[in-house]
Motif scaffolding. Structure first.
Motif, PDB file in Angstrom:
ATOM      1  N   GLY A   1       0.770  -1.238   0.000  1.00 58.43           N
ATOM      2  CA  GLY A   1       0.000   0.000   0.000  1.00 58.43           C
ATOM      3  C   GLY A   1       0.799   1.284   0.000  1.00 58.43           C
ATOM      4  O   GLY A   1       0.395   2.275   0.622  1.00 58.43           O
ATOM      5  N   MET A   2       1.946   1.301  -0.706  1.00 55.26           N
ATOM      6  CA  MET A   2       2.679   2.564  -0.840  1.00 55.26           C
ATOM      7  C   MET A   2       1.770   3.601  -1.489  1.00 55.26           C
ATOM      8  O   MET A   2       0.951   3.285  -2.349  1.00 55.26           O
ATOM      9  CB  MET A   2       3.928   2.369  -1.707  1.00 55.26           C
ATOM     10  CG  MET A   2       5.007   1.520  -1.077  1.00 55.26           C
ATOM     11  SD  MET A   2       6.472   1.447  -2.160  1.00 55.26           S
ATOM     12  CE  MET A   2       7.582   0.467  -1.158  1.00 55.26           C
ATOM     13  N   ARG A   3       1.923   4.854  -1.082  1.00 53.90           N
ATOM     14  CA  ARG A   3       1.163   5.919  -1.739  1.00 53.90           C
ATOM     15  C   ARG A   3       1.835   6.249  -3.069  1.00 53.90           C
ATOM     16  O   ARG A   3       3.065   6.246  -3.160  1.00 53.90           O
ATOM     17  CB  ARG A   3       1.080   7.147  -0.836  1.00 53.90           C
ATOM     18  CG  ARG A   3       0.114   6.945   0.327  1.00 53.90           C
ATOM     19  CD  ARG A   3       0.121   8.112   1.268  1.00 53.90           C
ATOM     20  NE  ARG A   3       1.413   8.235   1.926  1.00 53.90           N
ATOM     21  CZ  ARG A   3       1.772   9.287   2.655  1.00 53.90           C
ATOM     22  NH1 ARG A   3       0.948  10.293   2.804  1.00 53.90           N
ATOM     23  NH2 ARG A   3       2.958   9.319   3.232  1.00 53.90           N
ATOM     24  N   CYS A   4       1.019   6.521  -4.075  1.00 52.56           N
ATOM     25  CA  CYS A   4       1.540   6.646  -5.436  1.00 52.56           C
ATOM     26  C   CYS A   4       1.129   7.958  -6.088  1.00 52.56           C
ATOM     27  O   CYS A   4      -0.055   8.283  -6.163  1.00 52.56           O
ATOM     28  CB  CYS A   4       1.057   5.487  -6.299  1.00 52.56           C
ATOM     29  SG  CYS A   4       1.669   3.872  -5.767  1.00 52.56           S
ATOM     30  N   VAL A   5       2.130   8.682  -6.572  1.00 51.59           N
ATOM     31  CA  VAL A   5       1.930   9.910  -7.323  1.00 51.59           C
ATOM     32  C   VAL A   5       2.169   9.577  -8.787  1.00 51.59           C
ATOM     33  O   VAL A   5       3.274   9.180  -9.171  1.00 51.59           O
ATOM     34  CB  VAL A   5       2.906  11.010  -6.863  1.00 51.59           C
ATOM     35  CG1 VAL A   5       2.734  12.262  -7.715  1.00 51.59           C
ATOM     36  CG2 VAL A   5       2.701  11.325  -5.389  1.00 51.59           C
ATOM     37  N   ALA A   6       1.137   9.721  -9.599  1.00 48.01           N
ATOM     38  CA  ALA A   6       1.267   9.443 -11.028  1.00 48.01           C
ATOM     39  C   ALA A   6       1.634  10.725 -11.761  1.00 48.01           C
ATOM     40  O   ALA A   6       1.029  11.783 -11.536  1.00 48.01           O
ATOM     41  CB  ALA A   6      -0.043   8.891 -11.581  1.00 48.01           C
ATOM     42  N   LEU A   7       2.636  10.631 -12.606  1.00 50.64           N
ATOM     43  CA  LEU A   7       3.028  11.751 -13.460  1.00 50.64           C
ATOM     44  C   LEU A   7       2.551  11.416 -14.867  1.00 50.64           C
ATOM     45  O   LEU A   7       3.130  10.567 -15.542  1.00 50.64           O
ATOM     46  CB  LEU A   7       4.542  11.945 -13.432  1.00 50.64           C
ATOM     47  CG  LEU A   7       5.082  13.163 -14.158  1.00 50.64           C
ATOM     48  CD1 LEU A   7       4.528  14.452 -13.547  1.00 50.64           C
ATOM     49  CD2 LEU A   7       6.604  13.180 -14.115  1.00 50.64           C
ATOM     50  N   LYS A   8       1.476  12.059 -15.279  1.00 49.50           N
ATOM     51  CA  LYS A   8       0.823  11.684 -16.540  1.00 49.50           C
ATOM     52  C   LYS A   8       1.721  11.959 -17.741  1.00 49.50           C
ATOM     53  O   LYS A   8       2.332  13.017 -17.844  1.00 49.50           O
ATOM     54  CB  LYS A   8      -0.495  12.438 -16.705  1.00 49.50           C
ATOM     55  CG  LYS A   8      -1.326  11.925 -17.881  1.00 49.50           C
ATOM     56  CD  LYS A   8      -2.616  12.684 -18.029  1.00 49.50           C
ATOM     57  CE  LYS A   8      -3.453  12.088 -19.168  1.00 49.50           C
ATOM     58  NZ  LYS A   8      -2.725  11.855 -20.403  1.00 49.50           N
ATOM     59  N   ASN A   9       1.799  10.971 -18.623  1.00 53.16           N
ATOM     60  CA  ASN A   9       2.505  11.164 -19.890  1.00 53.16           C
ATOM     61  C   ASN A   9       1.488  11.327 -21.011  1.00 53.16           C
ATOM     62  O   ASN A   9       0.292  11.072 -20.827  1.00 53.16           O
ATOM     63  CB  ASN A   9       3.460   9.999 -20.165  1.00 53.16           C
ATOM     64  CG  ASN A   9       2.719   8.687 -20.308  1.00 53.16           C
ATOM     65  OD1 ASN A   9       1.996   8.467 -21.283  1.00 53.16           O
ATOM     66  ND2 ASN A   9       2.868   7.792 -19.328  1.00 53.16           N
TER      67      ASN A   9
END
Length: 214
Positions: free
Chosen positions: A169-177
């Protein structure tokens, strides 16, 4: 930012060996992001029925990218974040699906920045590629942590988001491509989706704000 280099190299292979147009190749890019080299080769070969084995494909890709990778640039906002984390005494690592040799080429112009990372885990160091959590679990251990919600993953690939979430359950920051729909990040559980690392607010994830070190 290595995606333009990968696109140039891999779309060129698909065009040369399969007559594939650039637009057609772009449609498969979201499935390649975050995958191991072997998996990515198999996807392209099967999708476009290229007359190559995965090893042949990767030799061709490596030949083309070795001249492109040394010229890649940092994504805006990334170095500011790592400098902030360093100032706050918070360790951070790289977890990349690239082979160690390809990673070396990508970072050849950024060795000073690379030296600030406490650990680097590459595709050569794991058995299972993303979305398996193995690479994130190893990266957490390498910086003296256990995988869990106190860890933050930054990823541009939905497969990486899924892998981070699977790592306890790591928190995830998505960097949109530009190739991936927003829904793909949401479906894999991204906590937030950003269009630029410059938009990241550390305090939203329990970190000291940038103002604390600027």
């Amino acid at each position: 930012d290595t995606e333009p280099a990968y696109l140039e190299a891999e779309s060129g292979i698909a065009a040369e060996f399969g007559g594939v147009s650039l637009n057609s190749f772009k449609n498969v890019v979201p499935r390649l992001l975050g995958t191991t080299p072997q998996d990515s080769a198999r996807i392209v070969i099967e999708e476009f029925k290229l007359p190559l084995t995965p090893d042949e494909y990767l030799r061709e890709r490596n030949s083309r990218t070795q001249n492109l990778f040394p010229n890649v640039s940092k994504l805006p906002g990334c170095e500011r974040l790592t400098a902030h984390l360093t100032a706050c005494g918070i360790p951070y690592a790289i977890a990349t699906s690239s082979s160690r040799e390809m990673f070396r080429l990508k970072m050849s112009r950024h060795t000073d920045w690379l030296s600030t990372f406490k650990a680097v885990v590459t595709g050569d160091d794991v058995i299972n590629g993303k979305p398996d959590p193995e690479i994130f679990t190893k990266a957490a251990h390498a910086i003296g942590s256990q995988p869990g919600p106190h860890c933050i993953v930054f990823e541009d690939a939905p497969a990486g988001i899924a892998g981070g979430k699977a790592a306890n359950g790591m928190r995830c920051v998505a960097l949109k491509n530009e190739f991936t729909d927003m829904k793909a990040y949401q479906d894999t559980g991204a906590d937030v989706v950003l269009h630029s690392m410059e938009d990241f607010k550390p305090e939203d994830f329990g970190l000291p704000p940038y103002s604390a070190t600027s």
